[in-house]
Enzyme design. Structure first.
Site: not given
Length: 823
Positions: A13, A16, A78, A81, A497, A692, A696
């Site tokens: 809007c 914002c 190198c 560069c 975990d 997993d 977590d």
């Protein structure tokens, strides 16, 4: 000041847009800011870096859109560069970050979306002296192809340079060693004629194969930003120019200084070209892991169509296509098995050697190898969305990373070439003032220019990262962020975990005890028969462990306790100890076994047959195969091991005891896992955390290094720095093993590269001459410089032979061995 236009996200809007505009206007150094809600674009007049604008919008809750652009760059040789290219990119308005990879000859630039055109980035790099082009999707140059072309071109130039240089080198060096050869040349060609031959051949070397040094090095020298090519150009031109004056205008030099060094210029160019060819060949091998992964994709896929089976290129596959996979074939893309049963070899993706059984409903991964059975598979992901493509993308991103350890090398190298030029000037000045004469001053100056080349410094870190992360992918460890390589090396704690990480995440039958006079296998068949219609996880565990399960004659559920059933003419009670007590079944013969199960945090399932207790089955979340060996291996590495779980304390402590884990945090909520990691950090130091699940994700983000189990949720994987694609706990050990091996390799390379330059620049300058009478030849300096880079590359390539940190643990038996109670 510059005017930036870029995209802003999150606005819905006018309010914002106003808040975003005020956030930008509040940044110090911003003269004017406006935000257009309709176009979602911000226009800012400022002299501040784009990162300040990005941070202000992020704080306000309206993040600036960011775009990542890749460039293909030619001519970098190198670390200096690399520094110049990064500096040229960072100077452009709208650039947030620029990272250049010397090994792959690419740059990855992060910009505010819409602020700068990709072509402008390429032009800036080209203007800095390094031709660049934008890499776009499938049209991007193949790094392997480019490296092969570069190696072929360098080989061709080395051969030409060698053919032209060899007569000069043999004539000059042979003349010193064999007087008759020297007299023979002078007797036929004469000194002037022989010098003229050297001039012609050497000039051909310099303007032909050696032209690459002057085309790049001299313009950069003119701009005041010399690089390694500038050093080679100055050194060889000095030797060639001095010799040319001695040949064509000898009167300009003192009589004692009339000598030629054409052979030095020719040999220097030839040796440096040889070194670069060897480098290019070695670089080509650094990307072997990615090429191996890409080669896993079959060229053709067999797809069902209305008119029968047709073979199409795998690039033409669409989601929803039905594929037929014959025995022994590679699976073309990720999908779901519709019909068929087979074992699939997934080690190339997961790092696990044992084939995995696949049947209806199972997921398969593109690039894996089908076993002896035929499968029909529905394509679920194609192109860039496949597991294999995502793995390749992760590895490429990690290989392009710049580690903190490289920052020091980059800062040194950026000032190194100018410092070498100053040292060279001082060397020549000192020799002219205190030395034997101009000849010695020239030899010492050219030697310093050549031997000081910082090629090895620039290669020390990126080649190790490239080879190490590629090898890690083959071991089932994917570094999503290259920086994790260095952070994991410093981790002092590995926290896990429990459910789904250390354990399989589902109940399974882990132990069986039969009462005297009963057979555990038989009782298990009967109990599984009674549980056939139940969806309870414990019932599923019994069914999975049993074989040849008969159909029950009748089943009656007893809520909260278990069930009553009749199977093969036998009356069964299956359930808790409370059920047995209620029905008057004496459980005394198995009381010791039940106590042991409860102590180990296992759930006992009791079975009575015809009113007599028959067996007790222990059901628990089974520890993953290899977890105990992995924990032991981490301890041997000197890493503290901890477990953080939301499960009950008794269950968590039982699992920890079984695995040998000393530090346990149980009954922890997701936000509590973050606090647990902070506590471990305060006590021991940097923490790596493996998990997993969605719960977590906060902990994975909080830890110095987050390791996500590849079989876990997308949220966990997105929060992690490292993905363990196999899902095995051993992956965490391999990740640590790879990290330490790569960092050790990088340190070896840096010590060699810095030590080489620090030690040999004074030798080239002639500090040993007053003591030994020896002065380093420019030809030897060129050879030593080339060998330094080859040493660094060869050392990094040793990582390709890196093995898994653990021998594979034997798979746990699906069915535990029954024990007969002594009671």
């Amino acid at each position: 000041m510059s005017v930036l236009r870029f995209e802003v996200t999150g606005m819905t809007c006018g309010g914002c847009a106003g808040r975003a505009e005020r956030a930008l206007a509040g940044v110090p150094g911003v003269a004017e800011a406006s935000v257009n809600l309709a176009t979602r674009m911000a226009t800012v007049e400022t002299d501040k870096p784009a990162t300040d604008l990005r941070d202000a919008l992020k704080t306000a809750g309206y993040p600036a859109a960011e775009t990542r652009i890749r460039l293909s760059i030619d001519g970098m040789s190198c670390a200096s560069c690399v520094g110049r290219v990064e500096k040229a990119l960072a100077a452009l308005p709208g650039v947030l970050d620029a990272r250049v990879n010397l090994t792959t000859q690419t740059a990855e630039v992060l910009i505010l979306t819409g602020s700068v055109a990709p072509a402008t980035l390429a032009q800036a790099v080209t203007k800095a002296g390094y031709p660049a082009q934008v890499m776009e999707g499938d049209t991007a140059p193949d790094p392997a192809h480019r490296q092969a072309e570069e190696a072929a071109a360098l080989k061709r130039q080395t051969v030409i340079a060698g053919a032209l240089t060899l007569p000069v080198f043999l004539g000059v060096m042979g003349g010193h060693l064999i007087p008759a050869l020297h007299h023979g040349i002078n007797g036929t060609l004469g000194q002037t004629g022989w010098w003229l031959v050297q001039f012609v051949l050497t000039t051909l070397v310099l303007i032909g194969p050696g032209r690459r040094f002057y085309r790049i090095g001299l313009p950069l020298l003119a701009k005041g930003t010399p690089d390694m090519n500038s050093l080679v150009a100055l050194g060889t031109l000095a030797a060639w120019g001095y010799s040319t004056v001695a040949l064509f205008a000898p009167a300009l030099l003192p009589e004692t200084a009339r000598a030629v060094y054409f052979e030095a210029a020719a040999v220097i160019v030839t040796l440096i070209l040889l070194g670069r060819w060897l480098e290019a060949r070695a670089k080509g091998r650094t990307g072997a892991a990615i090429r191996h992964l890409l080669d896993l994709r079959p060229d053709l896929a067999r797809v069902e169509r209305d008119n029968g089976l047709v073979e199409i290129p795998f690039t033409d596959l669409q989601k929803g296509d039905v594929l037929q996979i014959r025995p022994g074939e590679r699976i073309a893309t990720d999908g779901i098995v519709l019909t068929g049963r087979s074992y699939v070899e997934e080690s190339m993706v997961t790092g696990e050697p044992a084939p995995v059984e696949k049947s209806e409903g199972a997921q398969v991964v593109g690039g894996t190898v089908n076993g002896a059975g035929a499968l029909r598979v529905r394509a679920e992901a194609v192109g860039a969305d496949t597991v294999l493509s995502r793995i390749v993308a992760m590895v490429e991103q990690a290989q392009g990373a710049k580690l903190p350890i490289q920052a020091l090398a980059d800062k040194v190298v950026l000032w190194f070439v100018p410092a070498v030029l100053v040292i060279t000037a001082l060397t020549v000045l000192v020799w002219l003032t205190f030395g034997p004469g101009l000849t010695h001053a020239l030899v010492a100056g050219v030697s310093v220019l050549i031997i000081a080349c910082p090629c090895a410094m620039g290669l020390a870190t990126p080649v190790s990262i490239m080879v190490g992360t590629g090898r890690a992918a083959e071991l089932g460890v994917l570094f999503r962020k290259g920086e994790a390589l260095q952070r994991l090396d410093s981790a002092r704690v590995m926290a896990f975990d429990k459910t789904g990480t250390l354990t399989e995440g589902r109940p399974a039958l882990v132990h069986a005890v039969a009462a005297k006079g009963f057979d555990a296998d038989t009782i298990l068949r009967l109990a599984a028969s009674a549980e056939q219609s139940s969806e309870h996880p414990i019932a599923r565990a019994l069914l999975q462990a049993a074989r040849d399960v008969p159909a029950p004659e009748e089943v009656t559920a007893i809520p909260g306790h278990g069930l009553r059933a009749r199977v093969e003419g036998q009356d069964l009670l299956v359930g808790t100890a409370r059920l047995m007590a209620r029905e008057g079944v004496d459980t005394t013969p198995l009381s010791d076994a039940m106590f042991d199960m409860e102590t180990a945090a296992q759930t006992p399932v009791l079975v009575a047959v015809n009113g007599h207790i028959a067996a007790a089955f222990a059901v628990a979340d089974r520890i993953k195969p290899g977890a105990r060996d992995a924990i032991a291996a981490l301890k041997r590495e000197g890493v503290e091991v901890a477990m953080i779980s939301g499960d009950a304390r008794a269950v968590a402590q039982a699992i920890a005891r079984d695995l040998g884990i000393d530090h346990v945090e149980a009954e922890v909520l997701p936000e509590g896992k973050v606090e647990a990691i902070r506590a471990l950090r305060e006590k021991f130091g940097p923490v790596a955390f493996a998990g997993d699940g969605i719960n977590d994700a906060p902990a994975l983000a909080e830890a110095e290094v987050g390791l996500a189990i590849g079989t876990g949720t997308d949220v966990a994987i997105e929060s992690a720095d490292v993905v363990l694609s196999s899902g095995a706990v051993a992956g965490a050990v391999n990740a640590l093993h790879v990290s330490r091996a790569v960092m050790r390799n990088i340190r070896q390379n840096l010590v060699w590269a810095f030590g080489y330059n620090v030690a040999l620049i004074p030798v080239a300058a002639g500090v040993l001459y007053p003591l030994t009478g020896l002065l380093l030849s420019p030809m030897l300096a060129a050879g030593a410089m080339a060998l330094s880079s080859v040493f660094v590359l060869t050392n990094a390539l040793r990582l390709r032979r890196l093995q898994s940190a653990l021998a594979e643990a034997p798979a746990a038996a699906l069915m535990p061995q029954p024990q007969e109670a002594t009671a």
